[in-house]
Design an enzyme around this catalytic site. Structure first.
Site, PDB file in Angstrom:
ATOM      1  CG  HIS A  64      -1.860   1.198   1.272  1.00 24.10           C
ATOM      2  ND1 HIS A  64      -3.001   1.263   2.027  1.00 24.10           N
ATOM      3  CD2 HIS A  64      -1.780   2.406   0.677  1.00 24.10           C
ATOM      4  CE1 HIS A  64      -3.591   2.450   1.876  1.00 24.10           C
ATOM      5  NE2 HIS A  64      -2.862   3.164   1.073  1.00 24.10           N
ATOM      6  CD  GLU A 118       0.077   5.323  -0.955  1.00 22.08           C
ATOM      7  OE1 GLU A 118       0.835   5.371   0.030  1.00 22.08           O
ATOM      8  OE2 GLU A 118      -1.162   5.447  -0.854  1.00 22.08           O
ATOM      9  CG  HIS A 122       2.435   8.576   2.390  1.00 25.02           C
ATOM     10  ND1 HIS A 122       2.118   8.917   3.682  1.00 25.02           N
ATOM     11  CD2 HIS A 122       1.291   8.096   1.837  1.00 25.02           C
ATOM     12  CE1 HIS A 122       0.839   8.636   3.916  1.00 25.02           C
ATOM     13  NE2 HIS A 122       0.307   8.146   2.805  1.00 25.02           N
TER      14      HIS A 122
HETATM   15  P1  5GP Z   1      -7.072   5.397   7.275  1.00 22.13           P
HETATM   16  O1  5GP Z   1      -7.766   6.510   7.976  1.00 22.13           O
HETATM   17  O2  5GP Z   1      -7.872   4.749   6.196  1.00 22.13           O
HETATM   18  O3  5GP Z   1      -6.366   4.429   8.190  1.00 22.13           O
HETATM   19  O4  5GP Z   1      -5.882   6.116   6.506  1.00 22.13           O
HETATM   20  C1  5GP Z   1      -6.088   6.948   5.424  1.00 22.13           C
HETATM   21  C2  5GP Z   1      -4.763   7.402   4.905  1.00 22.13           C
HETATM   22  O5  5GP Z   1      -4.146   8.309   5.826  1.00 22.13           O
HETATM   23  C3  5GP Z   1      -3.723   6.290   4.754  1.00 22.13           C
HETATM   24  O6  5GP Z   1      -3.867   5.589   3.579  1.00 22.13           O
HETATM   25  C4  5GP Z   1      -2.452   7.087   4.802  1.00 22.13           C
HETATM   26  O7  5GP Z   1      -2.207   7.749   3.600  1.00 22.13           O
HETATM   27  C5  5GP Z   1      -2.755   8.082   5.877  1.00 22.13           C
HETATM   28  N1  5GP Z   1      -2.407   7.573   7.214  1.00 22.13           N
HETATM   29  C6  5GP Z   1      -3.242   7.018   8.118  1.00 22.13           C
HETATM   30  N2  5GP Z   1      -2.585   6.705   9.245  1.00 22.13           N
HETATM   31  C7  5GP Z   1      -1.302   7.054   9.047  1.00 22.13           C
HETATM   32  C8  5GP Z   1      -0.128   7.000   9.865  1.00 22.13           C
HETATM   33  O8  5GP Z   1      -0.133   6.567  11.017  1.00 22.13           O
HETATM   34  N3  5GP Z   1       1.011   7.470   9.306  1.00 22.13           N
HETATM   35  C9  5GP Z   1       1.057   7.968   8.058  1.00 22.13           C
HETATM   36  N4  5GP Z   1       2.235   8.407   7.610  1.00 22.13           N
HETATM   37  N5  5GP Z   1      -0.021   8.053   7.274  1.00 22.13           N
HETATM   38  C10 5GP Z   1      -1.184   7.601   7.751  1.00 22.13           C
HETATM   39  P1  5GP Z   2      -4.196   6.680   1.284  1.00 24.53           P
HETATM   40  O1  5GP Z   2      -5.278   5.953   1.965  1.00 24.53           O
HETATM   41  O2  5GP Z   2      -2.903   5.957   1.076  1.00 24.53           O
HETATM   42  O3  5GP Z   2      -4.078   8.125   1.517  1.00 24.53           O
HETATM   43  O4  5GP Z   2      -4.870   6.735  -0.136  1.00 24.53           O
HETATM   44  C1  5GP Z   2      -5.044   5.671  -0.951  1.00 24.53           C
HETATM   45  C2  5GP Z   2      -5.558   6.289  -2.234  1.00 24.53           C
HETATM   46  O5  5GP Z   2      -5.142   5.472  -3.281  1.00 24.53           O
HETATM   47  C3  5GP Z   2      -7.067   6.393  -2.274  1.00 24.53           C
HETATM   48  O6  5GP Z   2      -7.402   7.533  -2.993  1.00 24.53           O
HETATM   49  C4  5GP Z   2      -7.452   5.152  -3.023  1.00 24.53           C
HETATM   50  O7  5GP Z   2      -8.613   5.307  -3.793  1.00 24.53           O
HETATM   51  C5  5GP Z   2      -6.265   4.974  -3.951  1.00 24.53           C
HETATM   52  N1  5GP Z   2      -5.996   3.571  -4.229  1.00 24.53           N
HETATM   53  C6  5GP Z   2      -5.807   3.090  -5.464  1.00 24.53           C
HETATM   54  N2  5GP Z   2      -5.608   1.777  -5.417  1.00 24.53           N
HETATM   55  C7  5GP Z   2      -5.664   1.409  -4.109  1.00 24.53           C
HETATM   56  C8  5GP Z   2      -5.538   0.171  -3.456  1.00 24.53           C
HETATM   57  O8  5GP Z   2      -5.320  -0.899  -4.032  1.00 24.53           O
HETATM   58  N3  5GP Z   2      -5.640   0.185  -2.104  1.00 24.53           N
HETATM   59  C9  5GP Z   2      -5.859   1.331  -1.411  1.00 24.53           C
HETATM   60  N4  5GP Z   2      -5.954   1.253  -0.079  1.00 24.53           N
HETATM   61  N5  5GP Z   2      -6.011   2.519  -2.018  1.00 24.53           N
HETATM   62  C10 5GP Z   2      -5.907   2.553  -3.349  1.00 24.53           C
END
Ligand code: 5GP
Ligand code: 5GP
Length: 229
Positions: A64, A118, A122
């Site tokens: 991811h 990503e 990040h």
């Molecule tokens: P979710 O709220 O679905 O766990 O996270 C949404 C997105 O926020 C993740 O895909 C990632 O991009 C970012 N994110 C969530 N938790 C963390 C964290 O603990 N560290 C970092 N660097 N990014 C995070």
């Molecule tokens: P994050 O949660 O890392 O900030 O964001 C993930 C982003 O990448 C979201 O906008 C999601 O729609 C896109 N994405 C594309 N492919 C994938 C996948 O395979 N898994 C996840 N978790 N996010 C994906």
């Protein structure tokens, strides 16, 4: 008078010292979370998924992201909009990325939109240590090195839709990688808690796994499903 002067200077020095140290120890990040997702758990939720244009990915954990983080649990994001994602700089990695970092979001795509997201959110926050090519190469190396599915199946934990104890899942990954993972769950279409993502921590250089200085928040059940894909 001289003594007063000297003590005043000493006091002001003592007052500014902590801020000098604070400034010199402020880092752009402390460690990485290396996050891998189980495709079966991305796809069997109420939302479902779309396979990449290259076809159904292997039944294996996929990358991811590699996320810079601070030890207090907060994290930087979108650090440099002058360094956009540049697929030509990673053309030698694309075929490995299609295999190890497949996208499952809808609509179907090649993966570039996921990798671009990503990198921008990040990757740009780790530029003081690794450039764009190294960022993606580092994630690919970590995926190879950690072999999560191998660690689980060796312990008799298979993606067969059955439930397994969270503790056994954690222990088998620790046994194989040497480090305690953090397990994130989501819910399948019927609301059961299931193994969704595995977080491992990596040092600032991206080369060694480390024990996590801090874990994210969230809870799985004691028994969680490991769905097939
Ligand atoms: P979710 O709220 O679905 O766990 O996270 C949404 C997105 O926020 C993740 O895909 C990632 O991009 C970012 N994110 C969530 N938790 C963390 C964290 O603990 N560290 C970092 N660097 N990014 C995070
Ligand atoms: P994050 O949660 O890392 O900030 O964001 C993930 C982003 O990448 C979201 O906008 C999601 O729609 C896109 N994405 C594309 N492919 C994938 C996948 O395979 N898994 C996840 N978790 N996010 C994906």
């Amino acid at each position: 008078m001289k003594l007063l002067h000297a003590s005043l200077s000493l006091i002001s020095l003592l007052l500014i010292l902590p801020s000098i140290f604070a400034a010199s120890s402020t880092k752009d990040f402390d460690f990485f979370y290396f996050v891998q997702q189980w495709p079966g758990s991305y796809c069997n939720t109420q939302k479902s998924c779309c396979f990449p244009t290259s076809g159904k990915p292997a039944a294996d954990f996929g990358i991811h992201g590699l996320w810079p983080n601070y030890e207090d649990g907060t994290y930087p994001s979108n650090c440099d909009n002058t360094k956009p994602f540049d697929s030509s700089s990673i053309s030698d990695l694309i075929s490995s990325m299609e295999k190890s970092w497949p996208t499952l979001a809808c609509p179907s795509g090649s993966g570039e939109a996921f990798w671009e997201h990503e990198w921008e959110k990040h990757g740009t926050c780790s530029e003081s240590v690794i450039d764009q090519h190294e960022y993606f190469q580092t994630a690919l190396n970590l995926k190879q090195k950690t072999d999560l599915l191998g660690a689980l199946t060796k312990a008799g934990i298979n993606p067969d839709g059955k439930s397994y104890s969270l503790e056994n899942i954690r222990d088998s990954i620790k046994e194989s990688t040497g480090f305690t993972p953090w397990i994130q769950c989501n819910r399948d279409g019927s609301g059961n808690s299931q193994l969704y993502q595995v977080y491992l921590c990596v040092d600032r250089s991206g080369s060694s796994l480390v024990e996590c200085p801090v874990f994210p928040h969230g809870k799985c059940g004691d028994e969680i499903e490991f769905p097939s894909f």
